[in-house]
Motif scaffolding. Structure first.
Motif, short mmCIF file in Angstrom:
data_model
loop_
_atom_site.label_atom_id
_atom_site.label_comp_id
_atom_site.label_asym_id
_atom_site.label_seq_id
_atom_site.Cartn_x
_atom_site.Cartn_y
_atom_site.Cartn_z
N GLU A 1 33.29 45.26 40.78
CA GLU A 1 33.30 46.69 41.29
C GLU A 1 34.72 47.00 42.08
O GLU A 1 34.98 48.15 42.35
CB GLU A 1 32.33 47.38 41.88
CG GLU A 1 30.74 47.07 40.99
CD GLU A 1 29.63 47.80 41.92
OE1 GLU A 1 29.89 48.83 42.32
OE2 GLU A 1 28.75 47.24 42.34
N SER A 2 35.44 45.83 42.28
CA SER A 2 36.59 46.00 43.15
C SER A 2 37.58 47.01 42.72
O SER A 2 38.27 47.65 43.53
CB SER A 2 37.25 44.64 43.49
OG SER A 2 37.51 44.17 42.45
N VAL B 1 38.11 39.09 35.47
CA VAL B 1 37.73 39.35 34.15
C VAL B 1 36.50 40.41 34.21
O VAL B 1 36.91 41.46 33.28
CB VAL B 1 37.45 38.04 33.30
CG1 VAL B 1 36.85 38.62 31.89
CG2 VAL B 1 38.59 37.20 33.24
N LEU B 2 35.50 40.28 34.83
CA LEU B 2 34.66 41.18 34.85
C LEU B 2 34.90 42.63 35.50
O LEU B 2 34.76 43.70 35.03
CB LEU B 2 33.36 40.66 35.63
CG LEU B 2 32.61 39.60 34.95
CD1 LEU B 2 31.51 38.95 36.09
CD2 LEU B 2 31.87 39.89 33.93
N ALA B 3 35.98 42.55 36.37
CA ALA B 3 36.48 43.73 37.04
C ALA B 3 37.15 44.58 35.94
O ALA B 3 37.02 46.05 35.99
CB ALA B 3 37.28 43.52 38.25
N ALA C 1 44.71 41.92 43.09
CA ALA C 1 44.82 41.75 44.68
C ALA C 1 43.29 42.10 45.09
O ALA C 1 42.60 41.50 46.08
CB ALA C 1 45.62 42.71 45.33
N PHE C 2 42.64 42.91 44.25
CA PHE C 2 41.19 43.36 44.90
C PHE C 2 40.02 42.40 44.65
O PHE C 2 39.43 41.86 45.52
CB PHE C 2 40.93 44.65 44.33
CG PHE C 2 41.90 45.75 44.73
CD1 PHE C 2 41.98 46.24 45.94
CD2 PHE C 2 42.63 46.22 43.80
CE1 PHE C 2 42.88 47.37 46.28
CE2 PHE C 2 43.85 47.24 44.09
CZ PHE C 2 43.61 47.69 45.38
N PRO C 3 40.01 41.76 43.36
CA PRO C 3 38.99 40.65 43.25
C PRO C 3 39.34 39.63 44.20
O PRO C 3 38.63 38.88 44.44
CB PRO C 3 38.96 40.29 41.78
CG PRO C 3 39.63 41.68 40.88
CD PRO C 3 40.51 42.26 42.17
N LEU C 4 40.91 39.25 44.25
CA LEU C 4 41.21 37.99 45.08
C LEU C 4 40.66 38.22 46.69
O LEU C 4 40.48 37.23 47.24
CB LEU C 4 42.75 38.05 44.90
CG LEU C 4 43.42 36.75 45.79
CD1 LEU C 4 43.07 35.29 45.17
CD2 LEU C 4 44.87 36.91 45.74
N GLN D 1 27.77 36.76 45.16
CA GLN D 1 28.59 37.87 45.93
C GLN D 1 29.71 38.03 45.69
O GLN D 1 30.01 39.25 45.27
CB GLN D 1 28.07 37.64 47.48
CG GLN D 1 28.53 38.83 48.27
CD GLN D 1 28.45 38.44 49.71
OE1 GLN D 1 27.75 37.46 50.22
NE2 GLN D 1 28.46 39.71 50.67
N SER D 2 30.55 37.27 45.52
CA SER D 2 31.92 37.27 45.02
C SER D 2 31.98 37.92 43.50
O SER D 2 32.68 38.96 43.52
CB SER D 2 32.62 36.10 44.90
OG SER D 2 32.79 35.59 46.36
N ILE D 3 31.47 37.39 42.74
CA ILE D 3 31.33 38.04 41.19
C ILE D 3 30.74 39.51 41.39
O ILE D 3 31.51 40.20 40.51
CB ILE D 3 30.42 36.97 40.21
CG1 ILE D 3 31.02 35.66 40.10
CG2 ILE D 3 30.21 37.81 39.13
CD1 ILE D 3 31.94 35.73 39.38
#
Length: 269
Positions: free
Chosen positions: A97-98, A170-172, A115-118, A90-92
């Motif tokens: 998309e964050s 990295v994916l974001a 900050a958004f993925p964090l 779910q986090s990944i």
């Protein structure tokens, strides 16, 4: 103390990866996410627990009751894998998309992009921590006696948080440039799930395929969680070393990716 940690992070990763200089912003965003996530929901927080718990019961019925898998404490064993995996996947997915989903906010105020993925990782991690007592209680009622090794589950959880945040960031960044990544990620996570010892014991893997576990960034973490919670005798040193290696590798990948692309991201958005 926070300033010292921030400077250490800056020196190690080249930027304030954990937004220590913006800790109140991160706190407010996490608080906002939790409120939005469970708004107008009667069970609220418990839905994030009930879903992986129901999935674990299904796996238990299929593999233990029907297929007669010979594995002691099989239900808590599955739960030790499904709960952390639910957090990780779910986090990944949400972290990917964050940055794109918050481009309106990014264009208005100076917010660190990481900050958004964090925030996504921390929000979901709160659910995982909430699930930990349930996992330990189920293991105890199944006949597992807690020991000092049980405490090792905490560093494994922390490593999973760091890896999910690093890979999610990295994916974001990649998703800003390649929107097809969203569709490929679901397939990748499905393959990754079955390549990780979650519904099967690591000893069930044929010798010639053991290298898959070694190359799996979260393989050592899931083995370590299962062994620490269930008190299974295993090579704790190897699990810890594997976890440490992949955590450091993920943070290095985060540094290389973010330092290379962060300056051009706002323009692309």
């Amino acid at each position: 103390m926070v300033n010292a940690l921030s400077k250490a992070t800056q020196a190690a990763l080249g930027f304030d990866a954990f937004c220590l200089n913006k800790k109140f912003l991160v706190f407010n965003l996490v608080n906002r996410n939790l409120k939005i996530k469970y708004r107008r929901s009667f069970l609220g927080f418990f839905w994030t627990i009930l879903s992986p718990l129901a999935t674990s019961m299904i796996y238990y019925f299929v593999f233990k009751v029907i297929l007669k898998v010979d594995r002691p404490h099989y239900l808590p064993f599955i739960l030790c894998g499904v709960m952390p995996w639910s957090f990780f996947a779910q986090s990944i997915t949400e972290a990917t998309e964050s940055i794109v989903n918050n481009q309106g906010l990014i264009s208005k105020i100076p917010v660190p992009l990481q900050a958004f993925p964090l925030v996504v990782s921390i929000t979901n991690f709160s659910t995982l921590l909430f699930a930990l007592p349930i996992i330990l209680l189920l293991a105890w009622t199944s006949g597992v006696t807690p020991s000092l090794n049980t405490l090792l589950v905490l560093p494994y959880f922390l490593a999973l948080l760091l890896i999910s945040y690093a890979l999610g960031t990295v994916l974001a960044v990649a998703y800003v440039y390649l929107r097809d990544l969203k569709h490929a990620l679901g397939l990748l996570l499905q393959i990754w799930f079955y390549a990780t010892p979650i519904i099967y014991d690591k000893n069930m893997i044929p010798e010639k395929y053991k290298f898959i576990l070694v190359l799996n960034p979260v393989g050592s973490i899931f083995v370590g969680i299962q062994e620490s919670v269930l008190g299974v005798a295993g090579n704790t040193t190897m699990a810890l070393l594997g976890t440490l290696f992949w955590t450091l590798f993920s943070l290095l990948l985060l540094r290389l990716t973010f330092n290379r692309f962060r300056t051009g991201l706002p323009e692309v958005l």
